[in-house]
Motif scaffolding. Structure first.
Motif, PDB file in Angstrom:
ATOM      1  N   ALA A 291     -15.026  -9.490  13.488  1.00 14.62           N
ATOM      2  CA  ALA A 291     -13.747  -8.994  14.017  1.00 14.62           C
ATOM      3  C   ALA A 291     -12.771 -10.140  14.259  1.00 14.62           C
ATOM      4  O   ALA A 291     -11.547  -9.946  14.161  1.00 14.62           O
ATOM      5  N   LYS A 292     -13.288 -11.326  14.558  1.00 15.63           N
ATOM      6  CA  LYS A 292     -12.431 -12.503  14.742  1.00 15.63           C
ATOM      7  C   LYS A 292     -11.996 -13.069  13.391  1.00 15.63           C
ATOM      8  O   LYS A 292     -10.859 -13.510  13.228  1.00 15.63           O
ATOM      9  N   ILE A 293     -12.920 -13.058  12.424  1.00 15.32           N
ATOM     10  CA  ILE A 293     -12.602 -13.580  11.089  1.00 15.32           C
ATOM     11  C   ILE A 293     -11.605 -12.672  10.384  1.00 15.32           C
ATOM     12  O   ILE A 293     -10.703 -13.142   9.674  1.00 15.32           O
ATOM     13  N   TYR A 294     -11.749 -11.360  10.588  1.00 13.43           N
ATOM     14  CA  TYR A 294     -10.893 -10.373   9.928  1.00 13.43           C
ATOM     15  C   TYR A 294     -10.160  -9.532  10.984  1.00 13.43           C
ATOM     16  O   TYR A 294     -10.487  -8.367  11.206  1.00 13.43           O
ATOM     17  N   PRO A 295      -9.167 -10.115  11.628  1.00 16.82           N
ATOM     18  CA  PRO A 295      -8.473  -9.384  12.705  1.00 16.82           C
ATOM     19  C   PRO A 295      -7.720  -8.143  12.229  1.00 16.82           C
ATOM     20  O   PRO A 295      -7.459  -7.240  13.022  1.00 16.82           O
ATOM     21  N   GLU A 296      -7.368  -8.098  10.930  1.00 19.80           N
ATOM     22  CA  GLU A 296      -6.688  -6.911  10.396  1.00 19.80           C
ATOM     23  C   GLU A 296      -7.615  -5.694  10.352  1.00 19.80           C
ATOM     24  O   GLU A 296      -7.150  -4.550  10.358  1.00 19.80           O
ATOM     25  N   ALA A 297      -8.918  -5.929  10.275  1.00 19.02           N
ATOM     26  CA  ALA A 297      -9.886  -4.849  10.045  1.00 19.02           C
ATOM     27  C   ALA A 297     -10.190  -4.112  11.345  1.00 19.02           C
ATOM     28  O   ALA A 297     -11.339  -4.021  11.795  1.00 19.02           O
ATOM     29  N   VAL A 298      -9.167  -3.516  11.923  1.00 13.49           N
ATOM     30  CA  VAL A 298      -9.327  -2.902  13.245  1.00 13.49           C
ATOM     31  C   VAL A 298     -10.222  -1.662  13.200  1.00 13.49           C
ATOM     32  O   VAL A 298     -11.009  -1.422  14.123  1.00 13.49           O
ATOM     33  N   LEU A 299     -10.140  -0.862  12.128  1.00 12.35           N
ATOM     34  CA  LEU A 299     -10.981   0.336  12.052  1.00 12.35           C
ATOM     35  C   LEU A 299     -12.428  -0.022  11.758  1.00 12.35           C
ATOM     36  O   LEU A 299     -13.347   0.665  12.218  1.00 12.35           O
ATOM     37  N   ALA A 300     -12.643  -1.102  11.027  1.00 13.16           N
ATOM     38  CA  ALA A 300     -14.018  -1.570  10.813  1.00 13.16           C
ATOM     39  C   ALA A 300     -14.632  -2.002  12.137  1.00 13.16           C
ATOM     40  O   ALA A 300     -15.804  -1.721  12.422  1.00 13.16           O
ATOM     41  N   ALA A 301     -13.848  -2.677  12.951  1.00 15.48           N
ATOM     42  CA  ALA A 301     -14.342  -3.127  14.251  1.00 15.48           C
ATOM     43  C   ALA A 301     -14.672  -1.949  15.160  1.00 15.48           C
ATOM     44  O   ALA A 301     -15.533  -2.057  16.044  1.00 15.48           O
ATOM     45  N   GLU A 302     -14.014  -0.819  14.921  1.00 17.71           N
ATOM     46  CA  GLU A 302     -14.271   0.386  15.709  1.00 17.71           C
ATOM     47  C   GLU A 302     -15.329   1.293  15.077  1.00 17.71           C
ATOM     48  O   GLU A 302     -15.636   2.356  15.619  1.00 17.71           O
ATOM     49  N   GLY A 303     -15.868   0.876  13.916  1.00 17.09           N
ATOM     50  CA  GLY A 303     -16.855   1.701  13.230  1.00 17.09           C
ATOM     51  C   GLY A 303     -16.261   2.944  12.597  1.00 17.09           C
ATOM     52  O   GLY A 303     -16.944   3.957  12.451  1.00 17.09           O
ATOM     53  N   GLN A 304     -14.984   2.857  12.190  1.00 17.41           N
ATOM     54  CA  GLN A 304     -14.268   4.025  11.660  1.00 17.41           C
ATOM     55  C   GLN A 304     -13.713   3.782  10.260  1.00 17.41           C
ATOM     56  O   GLN A 304     -12.634   4.264   9.926  1.00 17.41           O
ATOM     57  N   CYS A 305     -14.415   3.052   9.429  1.00 17.34           N
ATOM     58  CA  CYS A 305     -13.903   2.720   8.096  1.00 17.34           C
ATOM     59  C   CYS A 305     -13.556   3.958   7.273  1.00 17.34           C
ATOM     60  O   CYS A 305     -12.579   3.976   6.521  1.00 17.34           O
ATOM     61  N   ALA A 306     -14.358   5.004   7.393  1.00 12.78           N
ATOM     62  CA  ALA A 306     -14.156   6.197   6.561  1.00 12.78           C
ATOM     63  C   ALA A 306     -12.819   6.879   6.831  1.00 12.78           C
ATOM     64  O   ALA A 306     -12.325   7.637   5.985  1.00 12.78           O
ATOM     65  N   SER A 307     -12.221   6.609   7.979  1.00 11.88           N
ATOM     66  CA  SER A 307     -10.924   7.227   8.268  1.00 11.88           C
ATOM     67  C   SER A 307      -9.818   6.676   7.383  1.00 11.88           C
ATOM     68  O   SER A 307      -8.710   7.225   7.338  1.00 11.88           O
ATOM     69  N   LEU A 308     -10.095   5.595   6.653  1.00 11.71           N
ATOM     70  CA  LEU A 308      -9.122   5.023   5.726  1.00 11.71           C
ATOM     71  C   LEU A 308      -9.108   5.735   4.372  1.00 11.71           C
ATOM     72  O   LEU A 308      -8.221   5.489   3.550  1.00 11.71           O
ATOM     73  N   ILE A 309     -10.075   6.614   4.112  1.00 19.44           N
ATOM     74  CA  ILE A 309     -10.169   7.293   2.818  1.00 19.44           C
ATOM     75  C   ILE A 309      -8.941   8.178   2.597  1.00 19.44           C
ATOM     76  O   ILE A 309      -8.527   8.922   3.483  1.00 19.44           O
ATOM     77  N   GLU A 310      -8.377   8.066   1.401  1.00 24.20           N
ATOM     78  CA  GLU A 310      -7.179   8.831   1.050  1.00 24.20           C
ATOM     79  C   GLU A 310      -7.324   9.346  -0.383  1.00 24.20           C
ATOM     80  O   GLU A 310      -7.448   8.560  -1.319  1.00 24.20           O
ATOM     81  N   PHE A 311      -7.351  10.664  -0.554  1.00 26.13           N
ATOM     82  CA  PHE A 311      -7.461  11.243  -1.891  1.00 26.13           C
ATOM     83  C   PHE A 311      -6.095  11.192  -2.574  1.00 26.13           C
ATOM     84  O   PHE A 311      -5.072  11.551  -1.971  1.00 26.13           O
ATOM     85  N   VAL A 312      -6.100  10.720  -3.836  1.00 22.56           N
ATOM     86  CA  VAL A 312      -4.852  10.566  -4.589  1.00 22.56           C
ATOM     87  C   VAL A 312      -4.953  11.336  -5.902  1.00 22.56           C
ATOM     88  O   VAL A 312      -6.051  11.732  -6.332  1.00 22.56           O
ATOM     89  N   THR A 313      -3.817  11.538  -6.547  1.00 24.59           N
ATOM     90  CA  THR A 313      -3.778  12.271  -7.812  1.00 24.59           C
ATOM     91  C   THR A 313      -4.697  11.632  -8.841  1.00 24.59           C
ATOM     92  O   THR A 313      -4.690  10.409  -9.021  1.00 24.59           O
ATOM     93  N   ASP A 314      -5.487  12.446  -9.504  1.00 24.22           N
ATOM     94  CA  ASP A 314      -6.426  11.936 -10.498  1.00 24.22           C
ATOM     95  C   ASP A 314      -5.676  11.299 -11.656  1.00 24.22           C
ATOM     96  O   ASP A 314      -4.547  11.679 -11.972  1.00 24.22           O
ATOM     97  N   ARG A 315      -6.305  10.303 -12.294  1.00 28.03           N
ATOM     98  CA  ARG A 315      -5.657   9.658 -13.426  1.00 28.03           C
ATOM     99  C   ARG A 315      -5.833  10.506 -14.684  1.00 28.03           C
ATOM    100  O   ARG A 315      -6.803  11.277 -14.796  1.00 28.03           O
ATOM    101  N   PRO A 316      -4.933  10.364 -15.664  1.00 25.26           N
ATOM    102  CA  PRO A 316      -5.029  11.156 -16.901  1.00 25.26           C
ATOM    103  C   PRO A 316      -6.330  10.871 -17.656  1.00 25.26           C
ATOM    104  O   PRO A 316      -6.762   9.719 -17.765  1.00 25.26           O
ATOM    105  N   GLY A 317      -6.948  11.924 -18.173  1.00 26.02           N
ATOM    106  CA  GLY A 317      -8.131  11.773 -19.021  1.00 26.02           C
ATOM    107  C   GLY A 317      -9.318  11.159 -18.319  1.00 26.02           C
ATOM    108  O   GLY A 317     -10.153  10.498 -18.954  1.00 26.02           O
ATOM    109  N   HIS A 318      -9.455  11.369 -17.018  1.00 25.96           N
ATOM    110  CA  HIS A 318     -10.517  10.738 -16.246  1.00 25.96           C
ATOM    111  C   HIS A 318     -11.873  11.345 -16.616  1.00 25.96           C
ATOM    112  O   HIS A 318     -12.123  12.528 -16.371  1.00 25.96           O
ATOM    113  N   ASP A 319     -12.748  10.538 -17.224  1.00 21.29           N
ATOM    114  CA  ASP A 319     -14.079  11.020 -17.602  1.00 21.29           C
ATOM    115  C   ASP A 319     -14.855  11.428 -16.349  1.00 21.29           C
ATOM    116  O   ASP A 319     -14.837  10.735 -15.332  1.00 21.29           O
ATOM    117  N   ARG A 320     -15.576  12.560 -16.461  1.00 22.39           N
ATOM    118  CA  ARG A 320     -16.230  13.121 -15.287  1.00 22.39           C
ATOM    119  C   ARG A 320     -17.543  12.418 -14.955  1.00 22.39           C
ATOM    120  O   ARG A 320     -17.875  12.211 -13.792  1.00 22.39           O
TER     121      ARG A 320
END
Length: 364
Positions: A291-320
């Motif tokens: 947390a001292k080395i990476y002061p920006e990583a506030v949600l990681a320090a709180e154990g909440q990394c998954a709250s950063l997940i953001e679903f975005v528009t799929d790319r064209p022709g995305h293989d399944r």
């Protein structure tokens, strides 16, 4: 190359890239007596710093140059008396191939053709003109499972006999290069092998790719973009296991053959993202210094990394789904991944946590 003697003098194209640099590390660690010449154009994905661990090796040489420069390739083959080319150099990011396919055609197709021309001239034509036989040699081409197209959920994995069906400019350019390599064997007798691998992960991976992107975005408290529903399936292979597979192809593989190198490790993209979030949460909980080395990583320090997940528009022709059947490599070469996904992904997360200077410089 014979099975009882490793290739002695290698030209590694793209050796400052992710897989290429890891291969160079692997090769010189296992064959320190060999000569390795790296040729890399140092485009955005090539990083000289990725080779810092081998810079002091007495038989390592780095050359900044373009594989499309056939004269330069010929010069290197002759000057260093190289007998093996391991060809990694490629534009490889699908998103970039969609927005700017020209570079993919130039590097992946024209560049491979340039290397083949140089190899044929130096290893076959020049000795013939001098009344000598062909120089013992090997041209190994590193390709991708993406040339095979996409799989439905219940389809069997790709084998070496699966018909090519590329769906992006990237995979189409790699498919074309595969065919060129094959043609130089069947037409001219160039001694070639090709390997098609699944998604690699590990140290020195450029941060635009999924796993390093998730790690570095968490450390900067930035969103974790997931395409579409995140249920695209990929087979993941630790990069050193890929290097080990190529080693086996060079020593044991049959000339003119293709070998699939996979990790037997299928994951949905969204599950990979959640797993990396979990490992990052655990790392910060275990080590207060992070947390001292990476002061920006506030949600990681709180154990909440998954709250950063953001679903975005799929790319064209995305293989399944991609999946590799590596049975041929297992049976003919004795190939088997040594790294489990559990150990490999932890090594990868720890490497990025401990090498901020490497990835931070790339992100600016």
């Amino acid at each position: 190359m014979s099975s009882d003697k490793a290739p002695a003098k290698l030209l590694v194209t793209g050796g400052a890239g992710f897989i290429g640099a890891n291969f160079v590390h692997y090769w010189l660690a296992n064959y320190p007596q060999d000569t390795v010449v790296v040729l890399d154009a140092l485009t955005y994905a090539g990083n000289r710093a990725s080779l810092s661990l081998v810079e002091g090796h007495p038989d390592f040489t780095f050359v900044q140059g373009d594989i499309c420069d056939t004269d330069l390739v010929e010069q290197l083959l002759v000057q260093h008396k190289l007998d093996t080319i391991v060809h990694f150099a490629a534009e490889s990011h699908v998103d970039r191939s969609i927005t700017g396919p020209d570079a993919f055609i130039e590097t992946n197709i024209i560049g491979t053709y340039s290397l083949l021309k140089a190899a044929k001239k130096v290893w076959l034509d020049m000795p013939a003109a001098d009344g000598l036989g062909p120089i013992q040699h090997r041209f190994h081409h590193v390709s991708t499972d993406e040339v095979y197209g996409t799989l439905e959920p219940n389809d069997p994995p790709f084998s070496e006999t699966t018909a090519y069906a590329p769906n992006s400019p990237y995979s189409a350019s790699k498919a074309a290069s595969d065919h060129l390599v094959r043609s130089y064997h069947h037409t001219y007798g160039l001694e070639v092998t090709t390997s098609n691998c699944s998604n690699n992960y590990g140290p020195y991976h450029f941060p635009e790719k999924l796993i390093p992107l998730i790690i570095t975005n968490i450390l900067r408290n930035k969103p974790l973009p997931v395409y579409g529903d995140g249920k695209q399936v990929r087979d993941w292979l630790y990069v050193e296991d890929h290097a080990r597979g190529i080693d086996l192809v060079l020593r044991e593989g049959k000339i003119g053959e293709n070998y699939n190198i996979g990790g037997h490790n299928e994951w949905k993209n969204i599950d990979i993202v959640y797993l990396v979030c979990k490992l990052m949460d655990e790392a910060f909980a275990r080590n207060d210094e992070l947390a001292k080395i990476y002061p920006e990583a506030v949600l990681a320090a709180e154990g909440q990394c998954a709250s950063l997940i953001e679903f975005v528009t799929d790319r064209p022709g995305h293989d399944r789904r991609y999946a590799i059947d590596a049975a041929k490599s297992q049976q003919e070469l004795g190939y088997k991944p040594e790294e489990s996904f559990e150990t490999g992904i932890r090594k990868t997360v720890n490497w990025y946590l401990g090498n901020e200077s490497w990835w931070r410089e790339l992100l600016g």
